[in-house]
Motif scaffolding. Structure first.
Motif, PDB file in Angstrom:
ATOM      1  N   LEU A  76       0.811  -1.213   0.000  1.00  0.00           N
ATOM      2  CA  LEU A  76       0.000   0.000   0.000  1.00  0.00           C
ATOM      3  C   LEU A  76       0.846   1.266   0.000  1.00  0.00           C
ATOM      4  N   LEU A  77       1.969   1.220   0.684  1.00  0.00           N
ATOM      5  CA  LEU A  77       2.863   2.380   0.662  1.00  0.00           C
ATOM      6  C   LEU A  77       3.351   2.659  -0.762  1.00  0.00           C
ATOM      7  N   GLY A 110       3.178   6.035  -5.579  1.00  0.00           N
ATOM      8  CA  GLY A 110       3.425   6.024  -7.009  1.00  0.00           C
ATOM      9  C   GLY A 110       2.636   7.062  -7.774  1.00  0.00           C
ATOM     10  N   GLY A 111       3.328   7.902  -8.516  1.00  0.00           N
ATOM     11  CA  GLY A 111       2.693   8.902  -9.363  1.00  0.00           C
ATOM     12  C   GLY A 111       2.178  10.119  -8.633  1.00  0.00           C
ATOM     13  N   VAL A 112       2.243  10.120  -7.292  1.00  0.00           N
ATOM     14  CA  VAL A 112       1.750  11.255  -6.515  1.00  0.00           C
ATOM     15  C   VAL A 112       2.904  11.911  -5.758  1.00  0.00           C
ATOM     16  N   THR A 113       3.437  11.186  -4.777  1.00  0.00           N
ATOM     17  CA  THR A 113       4.570  11.716  -4.012  1.00  0.00           C
ATOM     18  C   THR A 113       5.880  11.512  -4.760  1.00  0.00           C
ATOM     19  N   TYR A 114       6.009  10.352  -5.403  1.00  0.00           N
ATOM     20  CA  TYR A 114       7.223  10.022  -6.159  1.00  0.00           C
ATOM     21  C   TYR A 114       6.826   9.441  -7.517  1.00  0.00           C
ATOM     22  N   PRO A 115       7.696   9.526  -8.512  1.00  0.00           N
ATOM     23  CA  PRO A 115       7.424   8.877  -9.809  1.00  0.00           C
ATOM     24  C   PRO A 115       7.338   7.358  -9.636  1.00  0.00           C
ATOM     25  N   SER A 140      -4.267   7.603  -7.169  1.00  0.00           N
ATOM     26  CA  SER A 140      -2.987   7.894  -7.821  1.00  0.00           C
ATOM     27  C   SER A 140      -3.183   8.197  -9.299  1.00  0.00           C
ATOM     28  N   ILE A 141      -4.058   7.418  -9.961  1.00  0.00           N
ATOM     29  CA  ILE A 141      -4.286   7.621 -11.389  1.00  0.00           C
ATOM     30  C   ILE A 141      -4.907   8.984 -11.664  1.00  0.00           C
TER      31      ILE A 141
END
Length: 535
Positions: free
Chosen positions: A214-215, A220-225, A421-422
């Motif tokens: 879950l982390l 993914g795609g929000v805080t980090y690529p 995230s999407i």
């Protein structure tokens, strides 16, 4: 009264899920903005997903009463933490406590089934689903609190606190399932002996795998690529944990495995249903987060609080319809496999309709959301009953039904992370060019970066602070936000369709419950029933 106590617990559990999700935007606006705010609900799903299986197994061994009471008390504490929250971090802690308590409360489906004759299990499950009419209005109640109370969204948490306290009292007075002494009157084992036999390695691997997965998905795609080590590393380690867990559960000599291999080898009676419930959870739990956001962005005036609540409640309106089906039709027609297949196929097809919704398709959106929600719920009680009646040993009902719940909840947690995230990353990459195109002809000569920052709140008050802005630019900016989100949500729903196809294939491979299994046999009797027999 014992069954009513479990129904109360189910209602309390649903309120802690539905109400915070419905007012999530208000919480973030009041205590944020903070990009971590989706974790207020993600933590609920994740915590419950882990605890329901662990709690189900422990309850099979030690007895259920104290675990359910622990769930009600933990959720009540979570409501207090949320009601007094002063930061998004504190609200996330509240979500963790809700998830911890909710995991124990999710055991209500196993608890209720074992108290009634086998022939009435589907009816009991249907009545529990029907009884959630009150919690189904949770989003609307939440928005009414925001509109008509001085404390606003905090009233939702006080409301949940009241329900959890009432549930704890009901459980304490009326719910007295077989005690530890009754469950172990034949083998004579002590509590300490059983504690030493627990599967601690399996518990650690299962918990670590879920948390890391879950982390990675949430970052993914929000805080980090997605390609960064912060995302790839947790997901890879989570996969390794699950692989190690599988080998451990299969080859280690365990008396009480967290994930009993004897259940998983029964594909048609168990494993296929895990896949179905995983996908059903992906839609149900994520829809409670996505739809209020989508309806507010595309169809509503942000100042019209009650109407926002009505729209947020559309998912629950479908749940109400499903409740009548589950109680009035599902138990009587049998053919559980074909019921399951029909509902999964229908909701997958309707999700395709959600992907086509635009700014002017309000009627289509409302109708589709209600029907999708009505089709989404019945697979859960169907699966609970199919799994429990397919067991060779009813002493495994807690862990078996718990695993179904775990996969449903993890599906929701995974979906919430993936879908948020999407649409977040899709929106972030598309809003600037869309805003530039739509405002190019409005005569705006001010700072584009200031205008872009104002779109994060998308209110007239935020736009009014942008230097040299005019009414045409405000209208164009609001339209740009809507158009960008239309494209973002379209991608989300197309991804959901792909998961639905997998669920259809799995539903096809299940089988209906044998008529011989729907007997008058009863798994357990309450301690108070024994007292009546003695009299």
């Amino acid at each position: 009264m014992a069954i009513l106590s479990l129904v109360m617990m189910y209602e309390s559990y649903l309120f802690t899920l539905i109400m915070p999700a419905a007012v999530l935007a208000y919480i973030n606006a009041d205590l944020g903005p903070d990009p971590k705010y989706p974790w207020i609900t993600v933590c609920w799903n994740l915590g419950a997903a882990i605890i329901v299986t662990v709690g189900g197994r422990l309850a099979d061994i030690f007895g259920r009463r104290w675990f359910l009471l622990t769930g009600a008390v933990a959720a009540a504490i979570g409501a207090l933490v949320g009601a007094t929250g002063q930061s998004i971090t504190q609200m996330i802690v509240s979500g963790v406590l809700f998830g911890f308590g909710g995991g124990f409360q999710e055991m209500c489906f196993a608890c209720a089934q074992e108290l009634v004759p086998n022939r009435y299990r589907f009816l009991t499950l249907g009545m529990m689903i029907l009884a959630n009419h009150v919690s189904s209005f949770g989003p609307l109640i939440g928005y009414a609190f925001v509109a008509y109370t001085k404390i606003g969204w905090r009233a939702c948490y006080w409301f949940c606190f009241a329900w959890e306290c009432a549930t704890a009292i009901m459980l304490w007075v009326f719910y007295r399932p077989p005690s530890f002494e009754t469950k172990h009157e034949d083998d004579g084992k002590s509590r300490w002996q059983l504690v030493k036999e627990l599967d601690y390695v399996g518990l650690g691997l299962f918990t670590a795998g879920c948390l890391l997965l879950l982390l990675g998905l949430n970052w993914g795609g929000v805080t980090y690529p997605w390609s960064s080590t912060h995302v790839v590393t947790p997901i890879v380690i989570a996969f390794a944990c699950f692989v190690a867990l599988a080998f451990w559960e299969i080859y280690a000599s365990l008396k009480y495995p967290i994930l009993p291999p004897k259940l998983f080898i029964k594909w048609r009676d168990f494993s296929a249903l895990l896949v179905v419930c995983f996908v059903a959870g992906m839609l149900y739990y994520s829809m409670n987060v996505l739809w209020p956001r989508q309806s507010t962005l595309l169809f509503l005036n942000s100042s019209d609080t009650i109407i926002r609540g009505v729209y947020a409640n559309m998912v629950s309106f479908g749940t109400i319809i499903a409740g009548w089906y589950c109680a009035g039709v599902m138990p009587w027609i049998g053919h559980e496999r074909w019921q399951l297949l029909g509902f999964i196929t229908a909701q997958t097809a309707l999700i395709g309709s959600m992907a086509s919704i635009g700014i002017n398709d309000k009627a289509q959106a409302i109708a589709t959301v209600v029907v999708v929600s009505a089709c989404n719920l019945p697979p859960s009680p169907l699966s609970f009953g199919m799994v429990s009646l397919g067991l060779e040993d009813q002493n495994d009902i807690g862990v078996a039904v718990g695993l179904i719940s775990t996969f449903r909840l993890i599906g929701g947690a995974v979906a919430t992370s993936i879908y948020v995230s999407i649409y977040t990353s899709r929106y972030a990459s598309s809003i600037a060019p869309t805003l530039q195109d739509l405002t190019a002809s409005t005569g705006f000569n001010g700072s584009f970066s200031s205008l872009l920052s104002a779109t994060s709140l998308n209110t007239r008050a935020a736009y009014a602070k942008v230097p040299d802005i005019n009414e045409g630019t405000i209208q164009a900016a609001m339209l740009a936000v809507k158009q960008t989100y239309v494209g973002a949500f379209k991608v989300v729903y197309l991804v959901a369709v792909a998961f639905g196809v997998c669920a259809i294939a799995s539903a096809l491979s299940t089988r209906s419950v044998k008529k011989s299994n729907k007997s008058n046999a009863q798994a357990v009797r309450l301690e108070t029933e024994k007292d009546v027999d003695k009299v």
